[in-house]
Design a protein around this motif. Structure first.
Motif, PDB file in Angstrom:
ATOM      1  N   ILE B  74       0.839  -1.200   0.000  1.00  0.00           N
ATOM      2  CA  ILE B  74       0.000   0.000   0.000  1.00  0.00           C
ATOM      3  C   ILE B  74       0.877   1.254   0.000  1.00  0.00           C
ATOM      4  N   MET B  75       1.904   1.226   0.838  1.00  0.00           N
ATOM      5  CA  MET B  75       2.820   2.364   0.903  1.00  0.00           C
ATOM      6  C   MET B  75       3.480   2.651  -0.443  1.00  0.00           C
ATOM      7  N   GLY B  76       3.855   1.563  -1.123  1.00  0.00           N
ATOM      8  CA  GLY B  76       4.583   1.737  -2.370  1.00  0.00           C
ATOM      9  C   GLY B  76       3.692   1.683  -3.591  1.00  0.00           C
ATOM     10  N   ALA B  77       2.405   1.886  -3.395  1.00  0.00           N
ATOM     11  CA  ALA B  77       1.434   1.715  -4.480  1.00  0.00           C
ATOM     12  C   ALA B  77       1.721   2.622  -5.667  1.00  0.00           C
ATOM     13  N   ASP B  78       2.106   3.857  -5.387  1.00  0.00           N
ATOM     14  CA  ASP B  78       2.357   4.783  -6.491  1.00  0.00           C
ATOM     15  C   ASP B  78       3.840   5.028  -6.729  1.00  0.00           C
ATOM     16  N   LEU B  79       4.641   4.041  -6.391  1.00  0.00           N
ATOM     17  CA  LEU B  79       6.057   4.089  -6.734  1.00  0.00           C
ATOM     18  C   LEU B  79       6.304   3.127  -7.897  1.00  0.00           C
ATOM     19  N   ASP B  80       7.357   3.392  -8.667  1.00  0.00           N
ATOM     20  CA  ASP B  80       7.696   2.421  -9.711  1.00  0.00           C
ATOM     21  C   ASP B  80       8.432   1.246  -9.079  1.00  0.00           C
ATOM     22  N   TYR B  81       8.760   0.264  -9.884  1.00  0.00           N
ATOM     23  CA  TYR B  81       9.341  -0.957  -9.336  1.00  0.00           C
ATOM     24  C   TYR B  81      10.723  -0.742  -8.732  1.00  0.00           C
ATOM     25  N   PHE B  82      11.431   0.253  -9.240  1.00  0.00           N
ATOM     26  CA  PHE B  82      12.763   0.504  -8.715  1.00  0.00           C
ATOM     27  C   PHE B  82      12.728   1.173  -7.342  1.00  0.00           C
ATOM     28  N   SER B  83      11.733   2.002  -7.145  1.00  0.00           N
ATOM     29  CA  SER B  83      11.614   2.661  -5.846  1.00  0.00           C
ATOM     30  C   SER B  83      10.924   1.761  -4.832  1.00  0.00           C
ATOM     31  N   GLY B  84      10.061   0.882  -5.325  1.00  0.00           N
ATOM     32  CA  GLY B  84       9.275   0.052  -4.424  1.00  0.00           C
ATOM     33  C   GLY B  84      10.012  -1.184  -3.925  1.00  0.00           C
ATOM     34  N   SER B  85      10.845  -1.746  -4.761  1.00  0.00           N
ATOM     35  CA  SER B  85      11.517  -2.992  -4.388  1.00  0.00           C
ATOM     36  C   SER B  85      12.346  -2.913  -3.105  1.00  0.00           C
ATOM     37  N   PRO B  86      13.086  -1.810  -2.906  1.00  0.00           N
ATOM     38  CA  PRO B  86      13.870  -1.751  -1.670  1.00  0.00           C
ATOM     39  C   PRO B  86      13.028  -1.863  -0.412  1.00  0.00           C
ATOM     40  N   LEU B  87      11.777  -1.405  -0.476  1.00  0.00           N
ATOM     41  CA  LEU B  87      10.914  -1.540   0.692  1.00  0.00           C
ATOM     42  C   LEU B  87      10.758  -3.015   1.074  1.00  0.00           C
ATOM     43  N   TRP B  88      10.595  -3.822   0.049  1.00  0.00           N
ATOM     44  CA  TRP B  88      10.476  -5.263   0.290  1.00  0.00           C
ATOM     45  C   TRP B  88      11.768  -5.853   0.837  1.00  0.00           C
ATOM     46  N   THR B  89      12.843  -5.596   0.142  1.00  0.00           N
ATOM     47  CA  THR B  89      14.095  -6.252   0.539  1.00  0.00           C
ATOM     48  C   THR B  89      14.581  -5.756   1.902  1.00  0.00           C
ATOM     49  N   GLU B  90      14.241  -4.523   2.233  1.00  0.00           N
ATOM     50  CA  GLU B  90      14.579  -4.042   3.573  1.00  0.00           C
ATOM     51  C   GLU B  90      13.815  -4.828   4.636  1.00  0.00           C
ATOM     52  N   TYR B  91      12.566  -5.074   4.342  1.00  0.00           N
ATOM     53  CA  TYR B  91      11.761  -5.838   5.298  1.00  0.00           C
ATOM     54  C   TYR B  91      12.302  -7.254   5.456  1.00  0.00           C
ATOM     55  N   PHE B  92      12.734  -7.838   4.356  1.00  0.00           N
ATOM     56  CA  PHE B  92      13.359  -9.164   4.424  1.00  0.00           C
ATOM     57  C   PHE B  92      14.606  -9.128   5.297  1.00  0.00           C
ATOM     58  N   GLU B  93      15.388  -8.103   5.061  1.00  0.00           N
ATOM     59  CA  GLU B  93      16.623  -7.922   5.821  1.00  0.00           C
ATOM     60  C   GLU B  93      16.332  -7.785   7.316  1.00  0.00           C
ATOM     61  N   GLN B  94      15.352  -6.949   7.636  1.00  0.00           N
ATOM     62  CA  GLN B  94      15.031  -6.697   9.037  1.00  0.00           C
ATOM     63  C   GLN B  94      14.484  -7.934   9.743  1.00  0.00           C
TER      64      GLN B  94
END
Lengths: 181, 181
Positions: B74-94
DNA sequence: CAACCTGTGTTCACTAATAAACAAATTGCG
DNA sequence: CGCAATTTGTTTATTAGTGAACACAGGTTG
């Protein structure tokens, strides 16, 4: 020996950890109760259930470590210096952040005195000036001598960020105690 | 949005951490409620205040992470894939210990399916088969294709113990999404 | 078979922690 | 200085966590 409610242990642990944590960031006097409660993730009022104010908290924090060390003295009462020293250095190792903060930083001369007094109290019982190598020396002199030396070495160890493993430190301290007590 | 009592968060966190911890040591079925309460330093009864049994606990644990990922979508809904992907991988990392356990170990096929289903649900809304590069393809095919690919890459990342930094992973995933969606 | 141990899930009375409100004191800024 | 914001220490009603007890279900052992 009624077992205490585990909630008490958990919150006190959290509060003490929070204080140590905060003290590494700023001066103790600049730390507010709210800082502590926030960091510990505890209600502000909860702190007052356990401590009168932040100075009482610091007191009790110091006190609890001194008491732990006293326990260690009792445990190692009938061990020689080589067997007993590792108990000390292990405890230092385990509570690195606390001792490092209290001894290695200039801001807390209070603990140093407290620690020295405790050591003097302990050594006083050990020294025998009626026979052996210390025959003829004044009890207070030799006690003060060894206690100060011990604090000095421990300070060195923390200030220099554990330059040698704790068991090596223990070994060498054992030798020095043997030589002087 | 009434703020919940902080005690709830703390004990649930402790319980969930305990389960993850224990699951890295032994099979989930061999873990007892007492194991969990001991590890979490919580009364056994407290677990039943929050969960029906250990299976419900595992369910809710998985559910909470899926919900977090949904929030990220939801947070990254209006981001492109390059801006949105780090949100995912950061969560994986955390949450490395959780995902690593759930994806990199053979014992938990349950989560993989759950995760894949969630991804399909998400991608379904993103794909447009009426125009662009995917014109003419079947919605279900392309969605399944991308979701499976994503899970596969993430699995690879955890199984191989983070062979590349999470932001590099994000960058490459961004590129691959761009190419396929 | 019975005796035994271990884990489960539930209940209960009690206690510690919580958030919120409060007045008083302290700090800090314009 | 004076006013506003913050901190302190206390009190309150409410809630979550506690430990102990309980009956019950397997499983294991003698």
């Amino acid at each position: 020996m009624s077992k205490t409610d585990r909630r008490i242990g958990k919150t006190q642990e959290a509060i003490k950890d929070a204080v140590i944590d905060l003290m590494s960031e700023k001066n103790f006097d600049d730390i507010t109760i709210r800082d502590i409660s926030d960091r510990a993730n505890v209600s502000r009022g909860t702190i007052y259930l356990h401590y009168l104010d932040k100075y009482d908290l610091l007191d009790k924090l110091v006190e609890s470590h001194i008491n732990e060390l006293r326990e260690i003295c009792i445990m190692g009462a009938d061990l020689d210096y080589f067997s007993g020293s590792p108990l000390w250095t292990e405890y230092f190792e385990q509570n690195y952040s606390f001792f490092s903060l209290m001894l290695a930083s200039k801001g807390a001369p209070y603990f140093r005195t407290r620690f020295l007094d405790f050591l003097i109290e302990q050594f006083k019982q050990e020294v025998d000036v009626t026979k052996g190598k210390n025959k003829g020396l004044t009890n207070e002199v030799i006690v003060r001598f060894v206690a100060s030396a011990f604090v000095g070495v421990v300070e060195w160890w923390f200030i220099n960020d554990k330059p040698i493993p704790h068991h090596v430190l223990a070994e060498q301290l054992g030798l020095l105690f043997e030589r002087n007590l």
